[in-house]
Each structure stands twice: as C-alpha cells, then as structure tokens.
Write an enzyme that holds these catalytic residues in place. Structure first.
Site, mmCIF file in Angstrom:
data_model
loop_
_atom_site.group_PDB
_atom_site.id
_atom_site.type_symbol
_atom_site.label_atom_id
_atom_site.label_comp_id
_atom_site.label_asym_id
_atom_site.label_seq_id
_atom_site.Cartn_x
_atom_site.Cartn_y
_atom_site.Cartn_z
ATOM 1 N N TYR A 56 -20.849 37.414 -26.388
ATOM 2 C CA TYR A 56 -20.167 37.967 -27.403
ATOM 3 C C TYR A 56 -19.674 39.282 -26.657
ATOM 4 C CZ TYR A 56 -19.319 36.402 -31.954
ATOM 5 O OH TYR A 56 -18.823 35.793 -33.026
ATOM 6 N N GLU A 58 -17.160 41.886 -28.342
ATOM 7 C CA GLU A 58 -16.367 42.619 -29.344
ATOM 8 C C GLU A 58 -15.990 44.151 -28.845
ATOM 9 O OE1 GLU A 58 -17.665 42.886 -33.383
ATOM 10 O OE2 GLU A 58 -17.327 40.729 -33.503
ATOM 11 N N ASP A 202 9.114 37.499 -26.487
ATOM 12 C CA ASP A 202 8.140 36.446 -26.287
ATOM 13 C C ASP A 202 8.443 35.664 -25.338
ATOM 14 O OD1 ASP A 202 6.472 34.354 -26.442
ATOM 15 O OD2 ASP A 202 6.661 34.021 -28.607
ATOM 16 N N THR A 228 1.989 33.427 -23.768
ATOM 17 C CA THR A 228 0.772 32.353 -23.464
ATOM 18 C C THR A 228 0.582 32.455 -22.153
ATOM 19 O OG1 THR A 228 2.453 30.730 -23.452
ATOM 20 C CG2 THR A 228 1.315 31.163 -25.429
ATOM 21 N N LYS A 231 1.763 27.911 -20.338
ATOM 22 C CA LYS A 231 3.017 27.038 -19.966
ATOM 23 C C LYS A 231 3.097 27.240 -18.504
ATOM 24 C CE LYS A 231 4.098 27.367 -24.798
ATOM 25 N NZ LYS A 231 3.493 28.380 -25.531
ATOM 26 N N ARG A 237 -5.616 28.068 -21.431
ATOM 27 C CA ARG A 237 -5.026 28.205 -22.606
ATOM 28 C C ARG A 237 -5.160 29.669 -23.393
ATOM 29 N NH1 ARG A 237 -2.359 24.713 -25.560
ATOM 30 N NH2 ARG A 237 -2.735 23.191 -23.695
#
Ligand code: PLP
Length: 424
Positions: A56, A58, A202, A228, A231, A237
């Site tokens: 974790y 955060e 984008d 992203t 691609k 991913r």
C-alpha cells in the site's frame, strides 16, 4: 508458512491456469491487429508479476500515508522523472489505474458538473471517456462534439473553432481512439486560447509514436496530456497524466485522495521501466517501423480495392471501410477472427450502420511490429484480409488462410523462452 503460500497456480486453480495458458497460445498463433494492443517485453512481465503487488502506498513520495514506503516511493519518483523527461513535461502523475480514470482526473481537476466540454464525437474517432452519454463524462457535463469533415474525413478545425466560439467550453479535448491522421495540436492550442479554455490532449493511442519521435508531441501545446501506457508505448497496463506546473498540485490532489486510494505499485514500477525503454534508440527504430508498416499495409489494402477512412494513415492505425466487400464491420471482425487475424469492428465517420454492427474494421501495427514483422509481411497480411473478406462463404479459402496466418505467426515467435504464461 501456510501451504497455500508456496503452491503453484496449476495445483491451486487449474481452471484459471488452463485458461491463461490457452491465452498465451492464442497470442502466439494469432496475428494481432487490434490497434490498442501490444506485447510487453520480458522485463515488464517480471515487474508486473512481482511482490510490489503487496504494498500500500497512498499519497505521494515523502508524503505517504503508510509505513514501509521507502523503496516504492523512490520507484514512483523515478517514474515521474522519466515521464517528464521523455515527453518534455513540467509534471507527471503516474498513479491513474487506466486511461479512462486518467481522463476523469483531468475533468475533476478542471471543470464542474454542468460545465461545457468540447470533444471529438465517438463515432468520428473520439473515446467513450471524452463525453459519451453513458460515461461519467457525458452524464455530468455539457458535451459539445466536433467531428471530421465529410470530404476529407480529417478533423474540421474550422468547425472546432466555430463550436468553441459559440459554446465557450471550459475544457477542450483533442485525441482519439480511431483517428489515422496527425492532429494539429498548435491549432487546438490557438482555439483554446481564443476562448479561454483548458486544453487536454489524450495521446493514449499515439504515446509510443510521440516518445519515438515519429509523431508530433502534444506536450508543449497542452495544459494536460493524458495517456495509457499499454498501447503503442508498449508498457504494462496503466495510465498517467502530464501537466503544466501550475496545475500540478490540483492534479495530484484530484487523483489522490480525490479519486483513488492506494495506487498499483507494480503498475507504477512498470511505467518507470516503460518510460526507460521508450527513450532508447531501439524504441525509436521500433516506432518508426510501426508507422512504416501501417503505411505499407494501407497502400496494399488500397491496391486491393479497399477504401480507407481519410485515404490512408500517418500513425499506427487504419480504418478500413469494408462495405465494398458487402460485409459489415461486425462480420469482418468475425471472419478475420476465424482465420486467426484479431481486429475490432469500428464505426466510420457518418456510418449508416448501428454501433454494434458498423461499416468499418480498425487495424493497427503496434503488436505485429513488436513481433518483428516488416514491409513484406504487411503485403502477406493484406492479401489474407482481401481473400477472406472477398470470399466470406468460402470455407476452403478460410482454411488455407488460417494455416498461412498460423505459419506466419510461428515465424515470429512470441515469448519463445516462456514455458508458462509468466516469467519463472
Ligand atoms: N483514451 C483513449 C484515446 C483510448 O483509446 C482509450 C482506450 O482505448 C482510453 C482513453 C481508455 O483507456 P483504458 O481502457 O485504459 O481505460
């Protein structure tokens, strides 16, 4: 330690193991032409399957809300630094889990519910998260949409300017999922300035081409750039957002705690390695070949009598109008799938067919270029596409082409060293 902790997937869950193994085989024997897909290098499989998934983290480096972040926060700092260097940005947030949430972060950082946003029509190439009525973007904001011109099937910049002047959007979005041409980022900047709007580009589809220097870079023209990592950029991913320094704090606060809790640390590490790889000479050569392959595939398909949206391509993507073969996009996707060529049906501009049927098939060259395919293979693939779509009922032709495509794929082995669908 509990026995479960050391048992293999195969012995714990043979059903999921078997399906994952089948998926590896599918990836190996199919010709992957889905424009948004790629194959990650081994180093990225390693990081993605690593113990980083246990942590974790955060918050942001040196301001984490959990103990034990002394290593993972350095990984995050490296990812941020590499993203900024690669794309020439002031600031980067590498925590968004996916492209759609990266876009959501920019909406939340720049506009309030009810505000006007100008973005590209979905059926002209835009993405769901730019304003589709069923998406958060279309539900909470007043979306005004621009499209391509009927004659050239390229973005009608005069229409964008007219709509911007009329509707006074607070946010303008450039970038698309199915647009085969360069986008004029400078023109978008000047339109945004004219009406006092924030500009988001984008670049999810073209990020690898931008990194490789074969596509104009939107960063100098944009307030925000979302992308992203999986691609053309060929990473694990995930997603990231770049922005000018005056938006850095707002963006970070919007991603966490505004939208997300703990970031996927293995994914952040994957992005760090992705950015490193994308800055290499080898990646430059790769991205140049992606574009060369797309141009050759476009030329071969045109020579075989197909109409391409906008007449060709500047990037990794081709939109094939399949009506000349009396098939729909849906039928085209199925027919090509039957012979081991993976594609997706896609609306073409001013498409008379319904979104689930469509008149187009979208093709991309990022994944097959990763396998090492070059110009001669584009000729072979265009032949296969032509034969199958021109003879949809001919089972003999399909059988022949399927065997041919499997042999072609075998000649460019994918992960030859892997026995299992992961790195041992
Ligand atoms: N933006 C664009 C232009 C895309 O093409 C896509 C996905 O295809 C996305 C955003 C969304 O990315 P994700 O599927 O990771 O949410």
């Amino acid at each position: 330690m509990n026995k479960i902790m050391s048992e293999t997937l195969n012995s714990i869950d043979p059903e999921i193991y078997d399906l994952t193994k089948k998926e590896l085989k599918r990836q190996r024997v199919h010709i992957e032409l889905i424009a948004s897909e790629n194959f990650v290098p081994r180093s990225l499989l390693e990081i993605q399957g690593s113990i980083l998934t246990n942590k974790y983290a955060e918050g942001y480096p040196h301001k984490k809300y959990y103990g034990g972040c002394e290593f993972v926060e350095v990984i995050e700092e490296i990812a941020v630094k590499r993203a900024c260097e690669l794309f020439g940005s002031d600031h980067a947030n590498v925590q968004p889990h996916a492209g759609a949430s990266a876009n959501q972060a920019v909406f939340f950082a720049t506009v309030n519910p009810g505000d006007t946003v100008l973005s590209m029509k979905l059926d002209h190439g835009g993405h769901l998260s730019h304003g589709h009525p069923v998406n958060f973007s279309g539900r909470f904001y007043n979306i005004v949409a621009y499209g391509v011109s009927r004659e050239t099937e390229t973005i009608d910049y005069d229409e964008v300017e007219r709509l911007a002047k009329e509707s006074k959007p607070k946010l303008i979005i450039a970038g698309a999922s199915a647009y085969p041409r360069f986008i004029d980022f400078a023109r978008f900047r000047s339109i945004a300035d004219e009406v006092g709007a924030v500009l988001l580009v984008d670049m999810a589809h073209i990020a690898g081409l931008v990194a490789g220097g074969v596509h104009p870079n939107p960063t100098p023209y944009s307030d925000f750039v979302s992308s992203t990592s999986h691609k053309t950029l060929r990473g694990t991913r995930g997603a990231f957002v770049l922005c000018k320094k005056e938006y850095a704090q707002t963006l970070d606060r919007t991603v966490f705690p505004g939208m997300q809790g703990g970031p996927l640390v293995q994914s952040i590490a994957g992005k760090a390695v992705t950015f490193l790889l994308a800055g290499t000479e080898e990646f430059k050569e790769y991205s140049a070949q992606v574009v060369k392959n797309a141009k050759v595939l476009a030329k071969c398909l045109t020579e075989r009598g197909f109409r391409l949206v906008s007449g060709g391509t500047d990037n990794h993507l081709i939109l094939l109008d399949v009506r000349s073969r009396n098939v729909t996009g849906k039928e085209g996707e199925i027919l090509l799938g039957e012979v081991g060529i993976t594609t997706n049906k896609n609306m073409i501009p001013f498409d008379p067919a319904k979104p689930m049927v469509t008149s187009g098939v979208r093709l991309g060259t990022a994944a097959i270029t990763t396998r090492g395919m070059k110009e001669p293979e584009m000729e072979v693939i265009s032949d296969a596409i032509e034969r199958v779509l021109s003879n949809p009922q001919n089972e003999n032709i399909k059988k022949e082409v399927k065997a041919h495509m499997a042999a072609l794929a075998e000649g460019f082995p994918l992960y030859p060293e892997l026995v299992e669908p992961w790195v041992n």
